[in-house]
Scaffold this motif. Structure first.
Motif, PDB file in Angstrom:
ATOM      1  N   GLU A 100       0.742  -1.168  -0.040  1.00 22.41           N
ATOM      2  CA  GLU A 100      -0.057  -0.063  -0.018  1.00 22.41           C
ATOM      3  C   GLU A 100       0.736   1.323  -0.067  1.00 22.41           C
ATOM      4  OE1 GLU A 100      -3.134   0.218  -0.336  1.00 22.41           O
ATOM      5  OE2 GLU A 100      -3.795  -2.077  -0.171  1.00 22.41           O
ATOM      6  N   ILE A 101       1.386   1.826  -1.117  1.00 26.22           N
ATOM      7  CA  ILE A 101       2.277   2.887  -1.285  1.00 26.22           C
ATOM      8  C   ILE A 101       1.658   3.957  -0.566  1.00 26.22           C
ATOM      9  CG2 ILE A 101       3.917   4.219  -2.751  1.00 26.22           C
ATOM     10  CD1 ILE A 101       3.906   1.631  -4.657  1.00 26.22           C
ATOM     11  N   GLY A 102       0.511   4.328  -1.219  1.00 26.72           N
ATOM     12  CA  GLY A 102       0.004   5.521  -0.723  1.00 26.72           C
ATOM     13  C   GLY A 102      -0.213   5.632   0.775  1.00 26.72           C
ATOM     14  N   PHE A 103      -0.735   4.751   1.461  1.00 21.13           N
ATOM     15  CA  PHE A 103      -0.941   4.567   2.963  1.00 21.13           C
ATOM     16  C   PHE A 103       0.302   4.605   3.599  1.00 21.13           C
ATOM     17  CE2 PHE A 103      -2.035   1.608   6.576  1.00 21.13           C
ATOM     18  CZ  PHE A 103      -2.411   2.511   7.550  1.00 21.13           C
ATOM     19  N   ALA A 104       1.455   4.078   2.721  1.00 20.92           N
ATOM     20  CA  ALA A 104       2.738   4.063   3.380  1.00 20.92           C
ATOM     21  C   ALA A 104       3.447   5.294   3.382  1.00 20.92           C
ATOM     22  CB  ALA A 104       4.014   3.274   2.545  1.00 20.92           C
ATOM     23  N   LEU A 105       2.897   6.267   2.266  1.00 19.94           N
ATOM     24  CA  LEU A 105       3.512   7.678   2.282  1.00 19.94           C
ATOM     25  C   LEU A 105       2.569   8.672   3.334  1.00 19.94           C
ATOM     26  CD1 LEU A 105       4.829  10.038   0.938  1.00 19.94           C
ATOM     27  CD2 LEU A 105       2.655  10.203  -0.504  1.00 19.94           C
ATOM     28  N   ALA A 106       1.446   8.393   3.751  1.00 19.37           N
ATOM     29  CA  ALA A 106       1.003   9.103   4.755  1.00 19.37           C
ATOM     30  C   ALA A 106       1.451   8.390   6.079  1.00 19.37           C
ATOM     31  CB  ALA A 106      -0.567   8.757   4.872  1.00 19.37           C
ATOM     32  N   GLU A 107       1.825   7.313   6.330  1.00 24.53           N
ATOM     33  CA  GLU A 107       2.346   6.900   7.642  1.00 24.53           C
ATOM     34  C   GLU A 107       3.723   7.104   7.635  1.00 24.53           C
ATOM     35  OE1 GLU A 107       4.065   4.132  10.339  1.00 24.53           O
ATOM     36  OE2 GLU A 107       4.871   4.526   8.179  1.00 24.53           O
ATOM     37  N   ILE A 108       4.729   7.247   6.700  1.00 21.19           N
ATOM     38  CA  ILE A 108       6.021   7.720   6.791  1.00 21.19           C
ATOM     39  C   ILE A 108       6.099   9.273   7.469  1.00 21.19           C
ATOM     40  CG2 ILE A 108       6.671   8.388   4.404  1.00 21.19           C
ATOM     41  CD1 ILE A 108       9.150   6.911   5.145  1.00 21.19           C
ATOM     42  N   ILE A 109       5.095  10.011   6.572  1.00 26.08           N
ATOM     43  CA  ILE A 109       4.998  11.398   7.201  1.00 26.08           C
ATOM     44  C   ILE A 109       4.665  11.728   8.668  1.00 26.08           C
ATOM     45  CG2 ILE A 109       3.554  13.799   6.902  1.00 26.08           C
ATOM     46  CD1 ILE A 109       3.291  12.683   3.624  1.00 26.08           C
ATOM     47  N   ALA A 110       3.842  10.869   9.041  1.00 26.28           N
ATOM     48  CA  ALA A 110       3.456  10.595  10.597  1.00 26.28           C
ATOM     49  C   ALA A 110       4.654  10.299  11.477  1.00 26.28           C
ATOM     50  CB  ALA A 110       2.385   9.763  10.871  1.00 26.28           C
ATOM     51  N   LEU A 111       5.464   9.299  10.763  1.00 31.10           N
ATOM     52  CA  LEU A 111       6.638   8.833  11.073  1.00 31.10           C
ATOM     53  C   LEU A 111       7.872   9.907  11.569  1.00 31.10           C
ATOM     54  CD1 LEU A 111       8.765   6.516  12.548  1.00 31.10           C
ATOM     55  CD2 LEU A 111       9.163   6.029   9.992  1.00 31.10           C
ATOM     56  N   LEU A 112       7.826  10.721  10.316  1.00 33.56           N
ATOM     57  CA  LEU A 112       8.931  11.766  10.371  1.00 33.56           C
ATOM     58  C   LEU A 112       8.593  12.720  11.411  1.00 33.56           C
ATOM     59  CD1 LEU A 112      11.278  13.125   9.118  1.00 33.56           C
ATOM     60  CD2 LEU A 112       9.759  14.198   7.426  1.00 33.56           C
ATOM     61  N   ILE A 113       7.186  13.179  11.572  1.00 30.05           N
ATOM     62  CA  ILE A 113       6.823  14.286  12.549  1.00 30.05           C
ATOM     63  C   ILE A 113       7.131  13.697  14.077  1.00 30.05           C
ATOM     64  CG2 ILE A 113       4.968  15.201  13.545  1.00 30.05           C
ATOM     65  CD1 ILE A 113       3.691  15.288  10.775  1.00 30.05           C
ATOM     66  N   VAL A 114       6.839  12.338  14.131  1.00 29.47           N
ATOM     67  CA  VAL A 114       7.046  12.108  15.476  1.00 29.47           C
ATOM     68  C   VAL A 114       8.716  11.676  16.012  1.00 29.47           C
ATOM     69  CG1 VAL A 114       6.738   9.831  17.047  1.00 29.47           C
ATOM     70  CG2 VAL A 114       4.752  10.847  15.614  1.00 29.47           C
ATOM     71  N   VAL A 115       9.430  11.376  14.802  1.00 32.73           N
ATOM     72  CA  VAL A 115      10.848  11.188  15.044  1.00 32.73           C
ATOM     73  C   VAL A 115      11.233  12.504  15.097  1.00 32.73           C
ATOM     74  CG1 VAL A 115      12.991  10.980  13.933  1.00 32.73           C
ATOM     75  CG2 VAL A 115      11.228   9.164  13.511  1.00 32.73           C
ATOM     76  N   ILE A 116      11.081  13.531  14.645  1.00 35.75           N
ATOM     77  CA  ILE A 116      11.423  15.188  14.849  1.00 35.75           C
ATOM     78  C   ILE A 116      11.140  15.450  16.567  1.00 35.75           C
ATOM     79  CG2 ILE A 116      11.181  17.499  14.566  1.00 35.75           C
ATOM     80  CD1 ILE A 116      11.106  16.482  11.399  1.00 35.75           C
ATOM     81  N   LEU A 117       9.704  15.037  16.813  1.00 37.77           N
ATOM     82  CA  LEU A 117       9.242  15.224  18.030  1.00 37.77           C
ATOM     83  C   LEU A 117      10.326  14.582  19.243  1.00 37.77           C
ATOM     84  CD1 LEU A 117       7.258  16.562  19.900  1.00 37.77           C
ATOM     85  CD2 LEU A 117       5.959  14.293  19.844  1.00 37.77           C
ATOM     86  N   ASN A 118      10.390  13.321  18.867  1.00 39.31           N
ATOM     87  CA  ASN A 118      11.321  12.454  19.831  1.00 39.31           C
ATOM     88  C   ASN A 118      12.719  13.078  19.830  1.00 39.31           C
ATOM     89  OD1 ASN A 118      11.832   8.751  20.053  1.00 39.31           O
ATOM     90  ND2 ASN A 118      12.677  10.402  21.139  1.00 39.31           N
ATOM     91  N   ALA A 119      12.949  13.750  18.853  1.00 38.51           N
ATOM     92  CA  ALA A 119      14.592  14.279  18.586  1.00 38.51           C
ATOM     93  C   ALA A 119      14.583  15.365  19.661  1.00 38.51           C
ATOM     94  CB  ALA A 119      15.029  14.342  17.157  1.00 38.51           C
ATOM     95  N   VAL A 120      13.797  16.149  19.573  1.00 36.62           N
ATOM     96  CA  VAL A 120      13.563  17.415  20.314  1.00 36.62           C
ATOM     97  C   VAL A 120      13.485  17.017  21.807  1.00 36.62           C
ATOM     98  CG1 VAL A 120      12.173  19.490  20.867  1.00 36.62           C
ATOM     99  CG2 VAL A 120      12.578  18.865  18.429  1.00 36.62           C
ATOM    100  N   MET A 121      12.627  15.923  22.103  1.00 36.79           N
ATOM    101  CA  MET A 121      12.611  15.623  23.472  1.00 36.79           C
ATOM    102  C   MET A 121      13.586  15.138  23.923  1.00 36.79           C
ATOM    103  SD  MET A 121       8.553  14.031  23.496  1.00 36.79           S
ATOM    104  CE  MET A 121       8.204  13.933  25.422  1.00 36.79           C
TER     105      MET A 121
END
Length: 157
Positions: free
Chosen positions: A103-124
């Motif tokens: 599911e490439i489209g779903f994976a695209l939406a999911e990886i954007i969420a991942l990127l946001i959470v990774v950045i949040l995790n890095a800041v924390m």
């Protein structure tokens, strides 16, 4: 602060285990489905992904250890742990969504969420331990690249 070898090993083992689970989801499709996709010119060779992800998981594990040893000094430690495990779960989920479900489209939406959470995790992590936050920079860069690659795979397929 005294080095705690068991905690250090466990921190790295947790992230490498997530990577191994993702590898199981990926293994079959890398040989069958993935080669059939139209890929952008900048698509890395398949052999590059395993060493990059292994290196990233080790860095993520080291960062987690650096934060864990300071846990008594962190008022919001349970929230930090929650964000950390959410990004690990999202990381694992991407492999299943993309390679197992195709599911490439779903994976695209999911990886954007991942990127946001990774950045949040890095800041924390950075707020708790500067090096722990900085160790997330290669991860942020790679997930950014993977997001762009996923976008291009979605457009091309």
């Amino acid at each position: 602060m005294r080095f705690k070898p068991l905690a250090f090993i466990l921190s790295i083992a947790i992230t490498l285990s997530i990577g191994a689970l993702g590898g199981f989801a990926t293994a079959q499709s890398v040989k069958t489905w993935y080669p059939l996709l139209n890929k952008p010119s900048f698509n890395p060779p398949n052999w590059l992904f395993a060493p990059v992800w292994t290196s990233l998981y080790i860095l993520i594990g080291i960062a987690a250890y650096l934060v864990w040893v300071k846990r008594d000094q962190v008022q919001h430690f349970p929230r930090t742990v929650a964000i950390y495990f959410i990004q690990l779960i999202l990381n694992l989920a991407w492999s299943f969504i993309f390679f197992y479900l195709h599911e490439i489209g779903f994976a695209l939406a999911e990886i954007i969420a991942l990127l946001i959470v990774v950045i949040l995790n890095a800041v924390m992590f950075y707020k708790i331990d500067k090096w722990a936050g900085l160790l997330f920079i290669p991860y942020i860069l790679w997930v950014s690249f993977a997001s762009f690659l996923t976008y291009n795979l979605f457009i091309l397929n």
